[in-house]
Write an enzyme that holds these catalytic residues in place. Structure first.
Site, mmCIF file in Angstrom:
data_model
loop_
_atom_site.group_PDB
_atom_site.id
_atom_site.type_symbol
_atom_site.label_atom_id
_atom_site.label_comp_id
_atom_site.label_asym_id
_atom_site.label_seq_id
_atom_site.Cartn_x
_atom_site.Cartn_y
_atom_site.Cartn_z
ATOM 1 N N GLU A 310 0.826 -1.213 0.000
ATOM 2 C CA GLU A 310 0.000 0.000 0.000
ATOM 3 C C GLU A 310 0.858 1.260 0.000
ATOM 4 O O GLU A 310 0.619 2.204 0.748
ATOM 5 C CB GLU A 310 -0.961 -0.007 1.192
ATOM 6 C CG GLU A 310 -1.897 -1.199 1.184
ATOM 7 C CD GLU A 310 -2.966 -1.170 2.265
ATOM 8 O OE1 GLU A 310 -2.718 -0.588 3.329
ATOM 9 O OE2 GLU A 310 -4.040 -1.739 2.031
ATOM 10 N N ASP A 384 -8.405 -8.904 4.592
ATOM 11 C CA ASP A 384 -8.186 -7.742 5.439
ATOM 12 C C ASP A 384 -9.197 -7.594 6.566
ATOM 13 O O ASP A 384 -10.093 -6.759 6.459
ATOM 14 C CB ASP A 384 -8.206 -6.481 4.563
ATOM 15 C CG ASP A 384 -7.520 -5.320 5.238
ATOM 16 O OD1 ASP A 384 -7.157 -5.467 6.408
ATOM 17 O OD2 ASP A 384 -7.350 -4.281 4.587
ATOM 18 N N GLU A 412 -12.656 -1.612 12.345
ATOM 19 C CA GLU A 412 -12.668 -0.935 11.051
ATOM 20 C C GLU A 412 -13.795 -1.445 10.148
ATOM 21 O O GLU A 412 -14.487 -0.665 9.516
ATOM 22 C CB GLU A 412 -11.304 -1.138 10.370
ATOM 23 C CG GLU A 412 -11.247 -0.567 8.973
ATOM 24 C CD GLU A 412 -9.876 -0.734 8.319
ATOM 25 O OE1 GLU A 412 -8.962 -1.287 8.958
ATOM 26 O OE2 GLU A 412 -9.735 -0.299 7.161
HETATM 27 C C1 BDP Z 1 -6.251 -1.905 6.146
HETATM 28 C C2 BDP Z 1 -6.529 -0.501 6.582
HETATM 29 C C3 BDP Z 1 -5.366 0.406 6.348
HETATM 30 C C4 BDP Z 1 -4.121 -0.206 6.971
HETATM 31 C C5 BDP Z 1 -3.914 -1.594 6.410
HETATM 32 C C6 BDP Z 1 -2.750 -2.331 7.063
HETATM 33 O O1 BDP Z 1 -7.652 -0.014 5.854
HETATM 34 O O2 BDP Z 1 -5.671 1.654 6.905
HETATM 35 O O3 BDP Z 1 -3.014 0.581 6.727
HETATM 36 O O4 BDP Z 1 -5.043 -2.375 6.652
HETATM 37 O O5 BDP Z 1 -3.008 -3.229 7.834
HETATM 38 O O6 BDP Z 1 -7.263 -2.708 6.673
HETATM 39 O O7 BDP Z 1 -1.602 -2.025 6.788
#
Ligand code: BDP
Length: 723
Positions: A310, A384, A412
């Protein structure tokens, strides 16, 4: 005599003040109010008179003070620390396994079976006087033991003949804070960060101590202070002195601090022109940085790293592998006993492969290539933190690597802080999953506790739901998830029911009827949310970016794997992601027993159906309903359960305090609206593909799909900042 009366008066007044303070949730599960049931109270007042601590350290003093304050509050009589055995009713704290006394109370086997963080609590006679003895190898075990004894009393357990042996199964039991230096929290729904970086190191918010105390009470022994989407500024000397201040506060509570290490820090704060892990200057920079940190914080825990995921920098930027990056840091930390937690949450923008497969593909070939102080931190599922995911295929697939698991305590994807969702069933579902990696019984729990693959470094992490809201977690019931994470990290054999039972008694009441009602609300809450959000294995159909509410229509974004249509694949034929051989073949990443089970429509558990299969709208499920009918049914079920929950909660009026009653009541009303919103938006949307009418009894949505589509939440909490 007069003096005694005066002290008693002061004491009773203090108790009264203590008990009339507002029930704002600040005290968490550590409440220590006077036990109102006289019969229950008698058992404790008869058995407990004072404390005698043989140890002498900051930690043992904290244990003594906790017992003093807790017991004095619960028992309504002053329980003080004395310098020896002064009659019956002592609570003895001892670390001395060589004294005649210890030898007479504990067998050799009992002592050796207690690990470094463990404790024993036994009823015994000391110099002919009846006592409760708390034994541990290290000071921290005394504190854990003290909290355990207090818990037994808070939950009204019989303490006549105590014989408790407790040692944690996992070594590193950590919270991960996704807190930024500006005090915003990524995916935080309980206000701003409790770390006041600007005022540190000089201003010590008393809340830091309460935080440490709460964590110690549930056995958490480490905290990563900063967001995985990291900022290298925290590694500058200026910030490290602030980190040191926190470390100094947490140390006597047995909590180590960890930081997230931004891979490009050597460039950003080190003035180098590369962060290549094989470059000598870079390697030396990290060695020096680690030396500087350990000079300030001799028990620093180590680094957590999100790399090449990401948009985060990482070793791939230099054509290197994850093990090159992790080992470089591990080498720097090794001489000091520090650890690297390298995250396996890695998937690439440009990779057309099913996102569920990417972490496995990337890391499986690296098995055995990480240094021994590296732990690979794997999320519970391959996508996730969804309301429900099958266990991550990496568990059981890397026998030569220390694997730890990462759960998300902050909700979340589970209604954030407006929803009552008890997460222990979710955590347990993953821990109890059988990977079959070494035959039946090779559960995820046994992978991560090191017993299955013979690892000596073990860990578990939970993404914290803590913020500066007065009640810490936004929703009072969010506290139960923090509590449950700690309890399961210590002992994954506990059931969600046992944990909730304790939490309710400690947090709300020991009244059996009330306790049972709250228990039934908690135990059904996770399934309820799955039903009205993502039943039958649906996943990742939430709102764009903020992840709040339903949005199965999300498509055409710069990244396909950040859209909803990528995951549900609804079309005129059916619904679901085909991850069998005819599709992405993600099932092949599991051991054959598991892969076969998921692959076949007949054997795939229906809770994972649409995770692994693209199923036609008319396919008949076990209930005899078609997929379309079952989908509508599940969304309805979820809505019905929320109504039932509201009714149950309503029946608790006057059984618990007004403040917390109203707090939960208002939030449940919000949750009810959200459940309806989820059902209506999803069903209206999926109906455009199924082209079938609502089954009998399905309440027709009161809004149109366009309406749901048009909703916007630009200021929803917890959004990732743009960095
Ligand atoms: C996702 C979240 C994001 C996190 C990512 C992570 O939306 O904000 O940075 O996981 O775990 O679920 O790195």
């Amino acid at each position: 005599m007069l003096m005694n009366k005066f002290i008693k008066f002061l004491f009773v007044s203090a108790l009264l003040i203590h008990q009339t303070r507002p029930e704002d949730g600040y005290r968490l599960w550590l409440r220590y109010d006077l036990i109102s049931d006289k019969n229950v109270l008698k058992q404790y007042t008869e058995n407990i008179n004072y404390i005698f601590c043989e140890a002498n350290s900051e930690t043992s003093s904290i244990a003594v003070n906790e017992l003093r304050d807790g017991l004095t509050g619960l028992l309504g009589k002053a329980i003080v620390n004395k310098s020896g055995i002064k009659g019956n009713g002592a609570i003895v704290l001892t670390k001395n396994d060589n004294s005649n006394f210890t030898k007479s109370v504990f067998t050799k086997e009992e002592l050796t079976n207690t690990n470094d963080d463990g404790f024993i609590i036994k009823t015994a006679f000391y110099k002919g006087k009846k006592a409760i003895v708390i034994y541990s190898k290290k000071d921290i075990g005394l504190l854990y033991g003290a909290f355990h004894l207090l818990k037994l009393i808070q939950t009204h357990k019989n303490i006549e003949k105590l014989n408790v042996h407790s040692s944690p199964k996992i070594q590193l039991r950590l919270l991960n804070h996704w807190d930024n230096l500006d005090r915003t929290i990524e995916r935080g729904y309980a206000g701003f960060s409790i770390w006041d970086w600007h005022k540190l190191p000089d201003y010590i918010d008393p809340r830091y101590i309460d935080y440490a105390r709460a964590n110690a009470s549930i056995g958490i022994n480490g905290t990563v202070l900063t967001n995985v989407n990291s900022n290298s500024a925290v590694l500058t000397h200026q910030y490290l002195t602030k980190v040191k201040a926190l470390a100094d506060i947490f140390r006597p509570y047995g909590i180590k601090v960890y930081l997230t290490a931004r891979f490009s820090a050597p460039i950003e704060i080190g003035g180098l022109n590369t962060a290549d892990p094989l470059n000598n200057e870079v390697r030396n920079w990290w060695k020096e940085k680690v030396r500087e940190i350990f000079n300030l914080i001799p028990d620093f825990g180590g680094f957590l790293v999100k790399a090449n995921s990401e948009g985060q920098p990482g070793p791939n930027d230099y054509g290197r592998n994850h093990n090159d990056g992790a080992n470089m840091l591990a080498e720097a930390l090794m001489p000091y006993g520090g650890h690297v937690m390298w995250r396996a949450f890695v998937y690439s923008n440009d990779n057309p492969e099913d996102r569920a497969k990417q972490a496995y593909n990337e890391f499986k070939p690296l098995d055995g290539k990480f240094l021994r102080n590296v732990l690979l931190q794997v999320k519970n599922g391959a996508i996730d933190f969804q309301p429900r995911e099958p266990f991550h295929p990496l568990f059981g697939a890397m026998p030569n690597t220390n694997l730890m698991t990462e759960f998300q305590i902050t909700q979340e994807y589970l209604g954030q802080a407006t929803s009552l969702v008890y997460l222990a069933p979710l955590f347990k579902e993953c821990l109890d999953s059988d990977t079959y990696s070494q035959g039946k019984g090779s559960t995820v729990a046994k992978v991560i506790d090191g017993s299955l693959e013979k690892h000596s470094v073990t860990g578990i992490a939970g993404v914290a739901n803590i913020g500066n809201d007065r009640n810490w977690t936004g929703h009072i019931f969010g506290q139960a998830n923090w509590f449950a994470f700690g309890k399961l990290a210590w002992d994954y054999d506990l059931t969600p029911e046992e944990i909730a039972d304790d939490w309710i008694r400690m947090t709300f009441t020991n009244d059996i009827k009330t306790k049972n009602k709250i228990l039934s609300i908690m135990l059904s809450s996770r399934e309820t949310v799955v039903n009205y959000m993502t039943p039958l294995g649906l996943h990742h159909i939430m709102g764009w970016d903020h992840h709040y509410g339903p949005a199965p229509w999300i498509k055409d974004k710069p990244r396909a794997d950040w859209t909803s249509v990528y995951y549900h694949k609804a079309d005129n034929i059916g619904l679901g992601f085909d991850r069998t051989k005819t599709g992405s073949n993600a099932v092949s990443q599991y051991h054959p027993e598991v892969a076969d089970m998921f692959s076949l429509l007949q054997t795939c558990p229906e809770k994972y159906l649409l995770w692994f299969h693209h199923v036609s709208w008319d396919y008949k499920l076990k209930s005899g309903k078609t997929l379309w009918e079952e989908l509508c049914f599940k969304y309805n079920e979820g809505n019905k359960s929320i109504e039932e929950t509201i009714n149950k909660w309503e029946s608790l009026r006057n059984k618990i305090d007004q403040e917390r009653f109203n707090h939960v009541k208002m939030l449940l009303k919000i949750q009810q609206k959200e459940a309806k919103w989820w059902r209506n938006a999803c069903i209206l949307y999926f109906q455009t593909f199924s082209k079938q009418p609502f089954p009998d009894g399905f309440e027709t949505p009161n809004e149109t799909l366009e309406f749901y589509h048009s909703l916007r939440f630009p200021y929803a909490p917890g959004i990732r900042p743009t960095w």
